[in-house]
Design an enzyme around this catalytic site. Sequence first.
Site, PDB file in Angstrom:
ATOM      1  N   GLY A   1      32.521  53.047  53.704  1.00 31.83           N
ATOM      2  CA  GLY A   1      32.694  53.854  52.495  1.00 31.83           C
ATOM      3  C   GLY A   1      33.495  53.150  51.416  1.00 31.83           C
TER       4      GLY A   1
ATOM      5  N   GLY B   1      40.796  42.223  38.874  1.00 32.02           N
ATOM      6  CA  GLY B   1      39.646  42.511  38.047  1.00 32.02           C
ATOM      7  C   GLY B   1      38.319  42.025  38.581  1.00 32.02           C
TER       8      GLY B   1
ATOM      9  CG  PHE C   1      40.864  36.026  37.750  1.00 31.06           C
ATOM     10  CD1 PHE C   1      41.835  36.771  37.128  1.00 31.06           C
ATOM     11  CD2 PHE C   1      40.459  36.430  39.025  1.00 31.06           C
ATOM     12  CE1 PHE C   1      42.411  37.875  37.742  1.00 31.06           C
ATOM     13  CE2 PHE C   1      41.022  37.530  39.640  1.00 31.06           C
ATOM     14  CZ  PHE C   1      42.000  38.258  39.005  1.00 31.06           C
TER      15      PHE C   1
ATOM     16  CD  GLN D   1      39.166  33.223  48.269  1.00 33.66           C
ATOM     17  OE1 GLN D   1      39.255  34.405  47.971  1.00 33.66           O
ATOM     18  NE2 GLN D   1      38.496  32.361  47.523  1.00 33.66           N
TER      19      GLN D   1
ATOM     20  CG  HIS E   1      45.002  35.447  47.067  1.00 34.05           C
ATOM     21  ND1 HIS E   1      46.130  35.196  46.307  1.00 34.05           N
ATOM     22  CD2 HIS E   1      44.122  36.053  46.229  1.00 34.05           C
ATOM     23  CE1 HIS E   1      45.925  35.643  45.077  1.00 34.05           C
ATOM     24  NE2 HIS E   1      44.723  36.165  45.000  1.00 34.05           N
TER      25      HIS E   1
ATOM     26  CG  LEU F   1      46.467  40.191  46.453  1.00 34.88           C
ATOM     27  CD1 LEU F   1      46.159  38.730  46.684  1.00 34.88           C
ATOM     28  CD2 LEU F   1      45.191  40.961  46.185  1.00 34.88           C
TER      29      LEU F   1
ATOM     30  CD  GLU G   1      42.617  33.707  41.022  1.00 34.10           C
ATOM     31  OE1 GLU G   1      42.579  33.784  42.261  1.00 34.10           O
ATOM     32  OE2 GLU G   1      41.762  33.144  40.347  1.00 34.10           O
TER      33      GLU G   1
ATOM     34  NE  ARG H   1      41.460  34.224  44.355  1.00 32.67           N
ATOM     35  CZ  ARG H   1      41.095  35.478  44.476  1.00 32.67           C
ATOM     36  NH1 ARG H   1      40.407  35.866  45.537  1.00 32.67           N
ATOM     37  NH2 ARG H   1      41.406  36.364  43.552  1.00 32.67           N
TER      38      ARG H   1
ATOM     39  CG  HIS I   1      42.353  37.218  49.589  1.00 29.60           C
ATOM     40  ND1 HIS I   1      43.044  38.408  49.483  1.00 29.60           N
ATOM     41  CD2 HIS I   1      41.541  37.157  48.502  1.00 29.60           C
ATOM     42  CE1 HIS I   1      42.661  39.029  48.372  1.00 29.60           C
ATOM     43  NE2 HIS I   1      41.741  38.307  47.759  1.00 29.60           N
TER      44      HIS I   1
ATOM     45  NE  ARG J   1      36.196  36.880  47.209  1.00 32.31           N
ATOM     46  CZ  ARG J   1      37.244  37.241  46.450  1.00 32.31           C
ATOM     47  NH1 ARG J   1      37.133  37.277  45.134  1.00 32.31           N
ATOM     48  NH2 ARG J   1      38.391  37.567  47.001  1.00 32.31           N
TER      49      ARG J   1
END
Lengths: 252, 599
Positions: free
Chosen positions: B13, B50, B141, B255, B257, B267, B270, B301, B369, B405
């Site tokens: 969900g 974002g 970013f 990945q 972060h 977190l 970024e 990253r 991450h 990513r």
Amino acid sequence: MISILRRKNDTQPTRRLCIQVLRHNPADAASVPHLQAFEIAEAEGMTLFIALNEIRATQDPSLQFDFVCRAGICGSCAMLIDGRPGLACRTLTRDLGTTITLAPLPFFELIGDLSVNTGKWMRGTSERLQTWIHSSAQTDLDALEAPMEPELAEAIYELDRCIECGCCIAGCGTAQMREKFVGAVGLNKIARFRLDPRDDRSNDDFYELIGDDDGVFGCMSLLGCHDVCPKQLPLQTQIAYLRRKMAVIGLA
Amino acid sequence: MDVIHTDVLVIGGGLAGLRAALGARKRGQKVIILSLVPPKRSHSAAAQGGMQASLGNTAKGAGDNEDIHFEDTVRGSDWGADQEVARMFVHTAPKAVRELAAWGVPWNRVQAGPRDVIIDSQRVTLTEPEAAHGLITARDFGGTKKWRTCYVSDGTGHAMLYAVSDRTIAEGIPVHERMEAVSLIHDGERCYGAIVRNLISGKLLAYVARATCIATGGFGRIYQSTTNAVINEGIGAAIALETGVVPLANMEAVQFHPTAIFPAGILVTEGCRGDGGLLRDVDGHRFMPDYEPEKKELASRDVVSRRMEAHIRSGKGASNRFGEHLWLDITLLGEAHINGKLREVKEICQHFLGIDPAKQWIPVRPAQHYSMGGIRTDAHGAARGLSGLFACGEAACWDLHGFNRLGGNSVAETVVAGMIVGEAIADFCATPEGDMHVSTALVRDCREQENARFADIATSRGQESASVLMQRMQAIMSEKVGIVRNGDDLTVAVDELKNLLLRSRQIGLRSSAPGANPELTTAWRVQKMLKLALCVAYGALQRSESRGAHFREDYPRRDDAQWLKRTLAFWRDPEQRVPTLEYENLDVRHMELPPGWRG
């Protein structure tokens, strides 16, 4: 150099914490609600998330509680911490005494121990108050978006920050007496959609949803909601403003 | 037996699952969503900074378009991405942002006229165009040529999740909360739904569906140090793997972060660096320009995380009693900016570190991450190996991200994939293939098999503890299958994980509480998570090159001649102890952007 943590004086011994949990398992016919005490050694930077997981891993694997983000943003872990509604994941044990009492959030259906079914209640409230943008406009996804004043977008986000944790309901006097009261979470959502120009609904429409004692007129202005909201939403102002607007409709 | 019938079963969900469900519902399908938690508590809510979409409304986004977004994404992926998917994604992302705007997401907007920003630690005045006033704005970013990341303060995921979740309520789509899919109902060729455990009562139910979509997110919790929510255990991917016919792709592509607060691993976005924040070492020195003179803190990253770890290894880490870390300095952004655009960061710093980030530096260290790998699907979300099974979002590998990513491309992917895969599911349901002839015996057998598995664990007299095995697995993954990898460590990791997998069959429970006993749940899950951990570690051991986030110090170069290929991990025999790895080539002839220098 910058000090990063409010460091405990190294000469101070590690505290032994006594964590008392109000336990009950409704799935077990023999279960009787009772306080159970767990003793653990406090660690630096320990949150109730860390403490409860340690208890579950090392002392009682049947202990029930809800954590998801463990960062204070998802609203899963609201409980009564020494009697006050709050988010357990971001509560540091160093801010509490050596005896800490934890109980499930009142008002909501108990799943077991510290786990309550806030999700079911929030979905029901959302259906009842129709907390979504009502718009007859067709959006052309290939056309430039409709502009919005930057301040207005920020004002909407201010109210959109609610995380549906249920603390406001647990801290609400009216909710204790009036089972169907929508509470600050519900009223704040109405305020949010009322502010949003993308929503076609008028004050009359909103009056249909909250213009009674289960809605904005049920609030006794005790404002426990405002005091305990972990996101510090401006609930006091929003409820007062909404009541004035709705009263105008009601008197008309 | 409790059997629930539906056209479409969406497992998960979060944003991807909800958006796919809306797409299928709009096309007239009956849809049920299963969720471990109330959907608004999904990990999508944790996306702060974002979502990338090339709207090009701002001064620093001027001239942006799908082509540039495409190139950034493919370069970021170190040429591991499927370029057809990347094309579709960059084309759809702007539409997704506008759809979300119509559904109520309060995107931050362009304020026309001059404004002060911090770029490369200098205060710069930008002038936003008059014509763009009130349109959706964007921030910078890492790894992007333009300022392309659309945002809502630093609560972007929250605002998106609430808008999309409210939309599913508006459409009357039921969400069965606190439900966990524990196996897929299938006959080796077609998927017919899932066996599902009620996490309140502990009972098993069968959900029979013409199409099933797994959107359960990533598997970060196989690591000790992770930004992921506690529910990100990868069970959706694991039940697909356990069919024996559906492969997981590129599981070694994990990945890390750069900026998780230390030691809690939570977190901070970024966006902190995008908005001008700096990384500093024990001496207060800004070290990233020494390594990456061009992109500095805003390199991709994988690069920043690697540089940070190397800098700590060179003896330049700051330290506290938990270990070594570096500093994230956002004090130069000023209190007003932090209070307005980085308020979640401020709250996290206050509550978990007891500091004010407008005045003090934030202790950070890279943490796991994101899972680039996942259930292998085609470009429209159909899973390899089973007809009627789909996957989207972080759980899937349609392969938008390859081996790294870009920040802002994951929440974007959730809604874009939801749009595309939701349509594909509806298309599938409209074809003869979408019709279903399911044997009631098969459904019953699948449920009985799962019942037996849970009963075996519950009644086992084994001596192993589920939480001890879980912690050991997490420690191995963080220590030996982390940011910097080598053959020796990976060999040790694989051996020990294999051993843990054997031991996990000897778990005994200490409690027998009626209902969904949490200890039983953990014991059952850890067996699955160990298989995922083995897919990651074994895949990493075999891949003798470095690509994106997969960095081997014993093979530090990208090797396109040998390794321009995607790893596929199968678990065909329940008794096997490491996955069977196969590889599929990425065809250079079909690449719009052939492999080159990442820049």
